[in-house]
Design an enzyme around this catalytic site. Structure first.
Site, PDB file in Angstrom:
ATOM      1  N   CYS A   2      24.014 -63.679  11.942  1.00 24.68           N
ATOM      2  CA  CYS A   2      24.232 -62.823  10.779  1.00 24.68           C
ATOM      3  C   CYS A   2      23.454 -63.331   9.561  1.00 24.68           C
ATOM      4  O   CYS A   2      23.111 -64.498   9.477  1.00 24.68           O
ATOM      5  CB  CYS A   2      25.702 -62.798  10.421  1.00 24.68           C
ATOM      6  SG  CYS A   2      26.787 -62.690  11.834  1.00 24.68           S
ATOM      7  N   ARG A  27      16.326 -61.075  11.940  1.00 21.84           N
ATOM      8  CA  ARG A  27      17.314 -61.832  12.715  1.00 21.84           C
ATOM      9  C   ARG A  27      18.135 -60.926  13.641  1.00 21.84           C
ATOM     10  O   ARG A  27      18.825 -61.408  14.519  1.00 21.84           O
ATOM     11  CB  ARG A  27      18.276 -62.542  11.755  1.00 21.84           C
ATOM     12  CG  ARG A  27      17.609 -63.605  10.920  1.00 21.84           C
ATOM     13  CD  ARG A  27      18.514 -63.988   9.777  1.00 21.84           C
ATOM     14  NE  ARG A  27      19.749 -64.580  10.243  1.00 21.84           N
ATOM     15  CZ  ARG A  27      19.984 -65.874  10.302  1.00 21.84           C
ATOM     16  NH1 ARG A  27      19.054 -66.711   9.917  1.00 21.84           N
ATOM     17  NH2 ARG A  27      21.129 -66.333  10.716  1.00 21.84           N
ATOM     18  N   TRP A  76      25.895 -59.699  13.080  1.00 23.87           N
ATOM     19  CA  TRP A  76      25.553 -59.695  14.509  1.00 23.87           C
ATOM     20  C   TRP A  76      26.885 -59.974  15.188  1.00 23.87           C
ATOM     21  O   TRP A  76      27.424 -61.085  15.128  1.00 23.87           O
ATOM     22  CB  TRP A  76      24.509 -60.780  14.758  1.00 23.87           C
ATOM     23  CG  TRP A  76      24.291 -61.202  16.168  1.00 23.87           C
ATOM     24  CD1 TRP A  76      24.926 -62.210  16.833  1.00 23.87           C
ATOM     25  CD2 TRP A  76      23.347 -60.669  17.096  1.00 23.87           C
ATOM     26  NE1 TRP A  76      24.434 -62.323  18.109  1.00 23.87           N
ATOM     27  CE2 TRP A  76      23.478 -61.402  18.300  1.00 23.87           C
ATOM     28  CE3 TRP A  76      22.409 -59.632  17.034  1.00 23.87           C
ATOM     29  CZ2 TRP A  76      22.694 -61.142  19.426  1.00 23.87           C
ATOM     30  CZ3 TRP A  76      21.633 -59.388  18.154  1.00 23.87           C
ATOM     31  CH2 TRP A  76      21.775 -60.121  19.326  1.00 23.87           C
ATOM     32  N   ASN A 100      29.451 -66.426   8.292  1.00 28.54           N
ATOM     33  CA  ASN A 100      28.638 -66.640   9.499  1.00 28.54           C
ATOM     34  C   ASN A 100      29.281 -67.771  10.257  1.00 28.54           C
ATOM     35  O   ASN A 100      29.678 -68.766   9.642  1.00 28.54           O
ATOM     36  CB  ASN A 100      27.209 -67.084   9.140  1.00 28.54           C
ATOM     37  CG  ASN A 100      26.333 -65.935   8.748  1.00 28.54           C
ATOM     38  OD1 ASN A 100      26.786 -64.805   8.682  1.00 28.54           O
ATOM     39  ND2 ASN A 100      25.071 -66.233   8.457  1.00 28.54           N
ATOM     40  N   GLY A 101      29.365 -67.662  11.575  1.00 33.87           N
ATOM     41  CA  GLY A 101      29.953 -68.734  12.373  1.00 33.87           C
ATOM     42  C   GLY A 101      31.107 -68.212  13.198  1.00 33.87           C
ATOM     43  O   GLY A 101      31.275 -67.004  13.375  1.00 33.87           O
ATOM     44  N   GLU A 482      11.164 -70.424  36.633  1.00 32.17           N
ATOM     45  CA  GLU A 482      11.220 -70.044  35.219  1.00 32.17           C
ATOM     46  C   GLU A 482       9.996 -70.599  34.469  1.00 32.17           C
ATOM     47  O   GLU A 482       9.414 -69.917  33.629  1.00 32.17           O
ATOM     48  CB  GLU A 482      12.545 -70.534  34.618  1.00 32.17           C
ATOM     49  CG  GLU A 482      12.722 -70.362  33.118  1.00 32.17           C
ATOM     50  CD  GLU A 482      12.654 -68.920  32.624  1.00 32.17           C
ATOM     51  OE1 GLU A 482      12.614 -67.985  33.436  1.00 32.17           O
ATOM     52  OE2 GLU A 482      12.597 -68.731  31.396  1.00 32.17           O
ATOM     53  N   LYS A 486       7.335 -68.226  32.493  1.00 31.87           N
ATOM     54  CA  LYS A 486       7.055 -68.397  31.066  1.00 31.87           C
ATOM     55  C   LYS A 486       5.564 -68.523  30.829  1.00 31.87           C
ATOM     56  O   LYS A 486       4.999 -67.921  29.934  1.00 31.87           O
ATOM     57  CB  LYS A 486       7.800 -69.644  30.589  1.00 31.87           C
ATOM     58  CG  LYS A 486       8.371 -69.601  29.227  1.00 31.87           C
ATOM     59  CD  LYS A 486       9.724 -68.960  29.077  1.00 31.87           C
ATOM     60  CE  LYS A 486       9.857 -67.595  29.670  1.00 31.87           C
ATOM     61  NZ  LYS A 486      11.213 -67.101  29.694  1.00 31.87           N
ATOM     62  N   GLU A 489       3.699 -65.128  31.480  1.00 32.40           N
ATOM     63  CA  GLU A 489       3.944 -64.009  30.570  1.00 32.40           C
ATOM     64  C   GLU A 489       3.313 -64.197  29.197  1.00 32.40           C
ATOM     65  O   GLU A 489       2.911 -63.223  28.580  1.00 32.40           O
ATOM     66  CB  GLU A 489       5.436 -63.628  30.501  1.00 32.40           C
ATOM     67  CG  GLU A 489       6.334 -64.418  29.619  1.00 32.40           C
ATOM     68  CD  GLU A 489       7.759 -63.854  29.586  1.00 32.40           C
ATOM     69  OE1 GLU A 489       8.678 -64.657  29.577  1.00 32.40           O
ATOM     70  OE2 GLU A 489       7.951 -62.619  29.536  1.00 32.40           O
ATOM     71  N   HIS A 505       4.242 -74.543  54.022  1.00 34.93           N
ATOM     72  CA  HIS A 505       4.216 -73.349  54.886  1.00 34.93           C
ATOM     73  C   HIS A 505       3.272 -72.272  54.348  1.00 34.93           C
ATOM     74  O   HIS A 505       3.405 -71.114  54.706  1.00 34.93           O
ATOM     75  CB  HIS A 505       5.632 -72.796  55.045  1.00 34.93           C
ATOM     76  CG  HIS A 505       6.558 -73.783  55.700  1.00 34.93           C
ATOM     77  ND1 HIS A 505       6.484 -74.102  57.031  1.00 34.93           N
ATOM     78  CD2 HIS A 505       7.542 -74.556  55.181  1.00 34.93           C
ATOM     79  CE1 HIS A 505       7.393 -75.021  57.321  1.00 34.93           C
ATOM     80  NE2 HIS A 505       8.056 -75.310  56.208  1.00 34.93           N
ATOM     81  N   LYS A 606      10.634 -56.564  24.714  1.00 30.83           N
ATOM     82  CA  LYS A 606      11.789 -57.463  24.661  1.00 30.83           C
ATOM     83  C   LYS A 606      12.938 -56.917  25.489  1.00 30.83           C
ATOM     84  O   LYS A 606      13.647 -57.657  26.146  1.00 30.83           O
ATOM     85  CB  LYS A 606      12.226 -57.663  23.197  1.00 30.83           C
ATOM     86  CG  LYS A 606      13.354 -58.669  23.015  1.00 30.83           C
ATOM     87  CD  LYS A 606      12.906 -60.076  23.363  1.00 30.83           C
ATOM     88  CE  LYS A 606      14.063 -61.051  23.452  1.00 30.83           C
ATOM     89  NZ  LYS A 606      13.739 -62.248  24.240  1.00 30.83           N
TER      90      LYS A 606
HETATM   91  O1  M6R Z   1      17.610 -58.657  28.372  1.00 26.49           O
HETATM   92  P1  M6R Z   1      17.558 -59.151  29.791  1.00 26.49           P
HETATM   93  O2  M6R Z   1      18.036 -60.565  29.923  1.00 26.49           O
HETATM   94  O3  M6R Z   1      18.311 -58.266  30.747  1.00 26.49           O
HETATM   95  O4  M6R Z   1      16.029 -59.123  30.180  1.00 26.49           O
HETATM   96  C1  M6R Z   1      15.616 -59.395  31.488  1.00 26.49           C
HETATM   97  C2  M6R Z   1      14.118 -59.634  31.550  1.00 26.49           C
HETATM   98  O5  M6R Z   1      13.426 -58.481  31.149  1.00 26.49           O
HETATM   99  C3  M6R Z   1      13.679 -60.812  30.668  1.00 26.49           C
HETATM  100  O6  M6R Z   1      14.380 -61.979  30.997  1.00 26.49           O
HETATM  101  C4  M6R Z   1      12.172 -61.079  30.797  1.00 26.49           C
HETATM  102  O7  M6R Z   1      11.891 -61.549  32.082  1.00 26.49           O
HETATM  103  C5  M6R Z   1      11.733 -62.075  29.717  1.00 26.49           C
HETATM  104  N1  M6R Z   1      10.625 -61.555  28.972  1.00 26.49           N
HETATM  105  C6  M6R Z   1      11.353 -63.403  30.252  1.00 26.49           C
HETATM  106  O8  M6R Z   1      10.920 -64.284  29.268  1.00 26.49           O
END
Ligand code: M6R
Length: 611
Positions: A2, A27, A76, A100-101, A482, A486, A489, A505, A606
């Site tokens: 928030c 934010r 938020w 906030n908190g 992961e 990262k 992407e 394999h 996002k």
């Molecule tokens: O909002 P969500 O956690 O459901 O999103 C899922 C994926 O779209 C998300 O984790 C995506 O893979 C990210 N950009 C990874 O960094």
């Protein structure tokens, strides 16, 4: 999280507060509100949605002069849905208050205040603070004394701003574990949760410390801690407004990586008791009764959240003894999945709006029990699921998910421990061991952040590679996946994550001198030795090796790697959370060196609300 803005001075408080809140919009928030002292009284206006809705609500209000004092908030949602009644400021008698908190003991406080005759209008934890303060003022305490007494009764994290309509020359402020700053002007002073909110008016800033109480008027700032006046250093901020939004970091992603220690604390706060080795998740009380009837868990998610599920499978199977499957939401939604009433379906999502995850949850609804782990209160996935456990990562702005993933792992650990307790599958001593390590996790993560310089140097050696292989075994396998996601992407470099034992394999054919191999190596036996053998196989084929590990220097004797990053050790179950941090940093630095748009990588969104 928030946003907070407060003002005391001779200019129009309303315009200054709205302007300040606008500069905090990045934010994320879902409702907003202001209280201003104008024409001899305090007026409060609140609205759901964005600031434009609050502005529309304010347009309909007759103004009586210029407001000289006020507080404003963008919320938020954490406790209670994003409705107008739950929006801040909360009012009680003479008091208007924003927060906030998280107030951990709000339920007993609320019961105590209700017994005294207070009527509550919202579902929030914050409203107890407004009533408590008003009760103390009504008992005759001076404003600052009343604030002091109120804070003494509240457990949790807070930045409070309050106005007392009988003393309309001052804003009362209190801080504990939640940031708050004071912007010093000439004949006026501002208070805010973040620096960008005051930069249009002043660059002279005081950062309050935990336990500080302040009384801010147009001409003076009084600060005390533990009942004694204290002086806090005044700093001059040179940042431009955009840098300020990023907390001084170059990108939101880096800021969010550095936020992780704090958000782990926020996700754990009020949820664990080491004393009786228990997890407090009141939102899951109905599940406690059904816990022993759960025969199977099916987890559904996409992307990074799917990796969190793969890691969660270890906790749920190990702690709660329940067989667990993990499925891509986009796959699960179009097959039957054989869900019955004894199956618990868990959907994990940062945004709570990912269409495939929502579709998977819909496919399971009415067949099995459904639970969401989500970061956004009131999101579609939360509304669809029967139960919700919220992560408290705060708004995640960078497209690449970092702090949300970390809090998903923490929430899954909490869930697994909760189920273990309800099913009697883990001894008190074993639960206490994990819970104790969880308490230490925020500090261990802060310590881990110190490897950033080393990772940045390693990135300079590797950033021109066109392919990367990430390997790990057991709990480190989801972390390898992961790490690869990262990197690809945000840097657009091809990267694959693989179980280290599977490498021979197939992927081993790819390995030569041009291929960096990132080995995620946990010290836990027997997989430590097994992974070391895989490391030797990679080395023998000339690969450039980067090892990320929690092992000791002694354990690592005989390991020859081009890069070696060591993170602290807390407990085997929690190591993946720390081992992931250098991989986030590696992706970040490689992307920066390649000049990509780190926070808004090409082709990505996002929140993926299409199939
Ligand atoms: O909002 P969500 O956690 O459901 O999103 C899922 C994926 O779209 C998300 O984790 C995506 O893979 C990210 N950009 C990874 O960094």
């Amino acid at each position: 999280m928030c946003g907070i803005v407060g003002y005391a001075g001779n200019r129009d408080a309303l315009a200054i507060i709205i302007g300040g809140l606008e500069s905090l919009e990045y934010r994320g928030y879902d409702s907003a509100g202001v209280s201003v002292y104008e024409g001899g009284k305090v007026d409060t206006t609140r609205a759901t949605g964005k600031l434009i809705e609050l502005k529309k609500a304010l347009e309909g209000r007759k103004r009586s002069g210029i407001a000289s004092l006020g507080i404003g908030h963008t919320r938020w949602a954490t406790h209670g849905r994003p409705t107008e009644t739950n929006a801040h400021p909360h009012t009680a008698g003479r008091v208007s208050l924003i927060h906030n908190g998280i107030i951990e003991n709000y339920l007993p406080l609320r019961a105590m205040l209700e017994a005294k005759g207070c009527t509550f209008l919202s579902e929030t934890d914050t409203e107890v603070a407004a009533h408590l303060l008003n009760t103390l003022l009504a008992e005759g305490f001076e404003p600052l004394e009343a604030m002091r007494k109120m804070c003494a009764q509240v457990k949790g994290s807070y930045a409070f701003l309050a106005i007392d309509s009988k003393h309309p020359d001052r804003v009362l402020v209190a801080k504990n574990s939640t940031p708050i700053i004071i912007g010093k002007g000439d004949g006026e002073n501002l208070i805010a949760s973040d620096i960008p909110a005051v930069l249009q008016h002043t660059r002279r800033v005081i950062v309050l410390e935990d336990g500080d109480l302040a009384q801010v008027t147009a001409d003076a700032v009084y600060i005390e801690n533990q009942g004694k006046e204290v002086r806090r250093k005044e700093e001059t901020i040179a940042w431009d407004p955009i840098t300020a939004q990023k907390g001084g970091f170059k990108h939101f992603m880096l800021k969010e990586i550095y936020d992780q220690s704090r958000v782990i604390g926020d996700t754990l706060r009020g949820r664990i008791s080491e004393h009786d080795a228990s997890v407090k998740l009141p939102e899951l009380e109905t599940l406690r009764d059904k816990a022993s009837s759960i025969k199977r868990i099916v987890m559904v998610a996409c992307g990074t959240a799917w990796h969190a599920c793969l890691e969660g499978k270890f906790f749920l199977e190990e702690f709660a003894g329940i067989p667990c499957e993990v499925d891509y939401a986009s796959e699960f939604r179009y097959r039957s999945g054989l869900i019955d009433k004894d199956t618990l379906v868990i959907a994990v999502s940062q945004s709570g709006e990912t269409l495939d995850t929502l579709g998977a949850l819909e496919a399971a609804s009415g067949k099995g029990m459904t639970l969401a782990i989500c970061n956004v209160v009131g999101a579609s996935i939360c509304r669809k699921a029967e139960m919700v456990v919220y992560t408290h990562a705060g708004p995640e702005i960078s497209v690449a998910s970092t702090k949300a993933f970390t809090t998903q792992l923490v929430a899954l650990q909490l869930l697994a421990l909760f189920l273990a307790e309800a099913r009697g599958t883990m001894s008190v001593a074993a639960r206490r061991h994990v819970l104790h390590a969880m308490v230490e996790l925020p500090a261990a993560l802060s310590q881990t952040l110190k490897v950033d310089g080393e990772v940045s140097s390693v990135a300079k050696r590797f950033f021109q590679a066109r392919d990367f292989l990430f390997l790990g075994r057991g709990r480190c396998y989801p972390i390898a996946l992961e790490g690869a996601l990262k990197l690809k992407e945000i840097s657009y470099i091809h990267a694959e994550g693989y179980p280290a034992g599977e490498m021979k394999h197939g992927p081993i054919a790819l390995i030569d001198e041009s291929m960096p191999v990132v080995m995620v190596l946990q010290r836990e036996k027997p997989l430590f030795e097994k992974t070391l053998s895989n490391l030797k196989e990679v080395e023998a084929r000339g690969a450039r090796v980067l090892v990320v590990t929690d092992a000791t220097e002694e354990d690592l004797r005989g390991v020859h790697a081009e890069g070696l990053i060591r993170v602290p050790f807390v407990a085997h179950e929690l190591s993946p959370i720390l081992l992931n941090v250098p991989l986030q940093m590696l992706a970040y630095h490689v992307a920066v060196l390649n000049g990509t748009d780190v926070d808004l990588p090409r082709n990505l969104a996002k929140s993926v609300t299409v199939e």
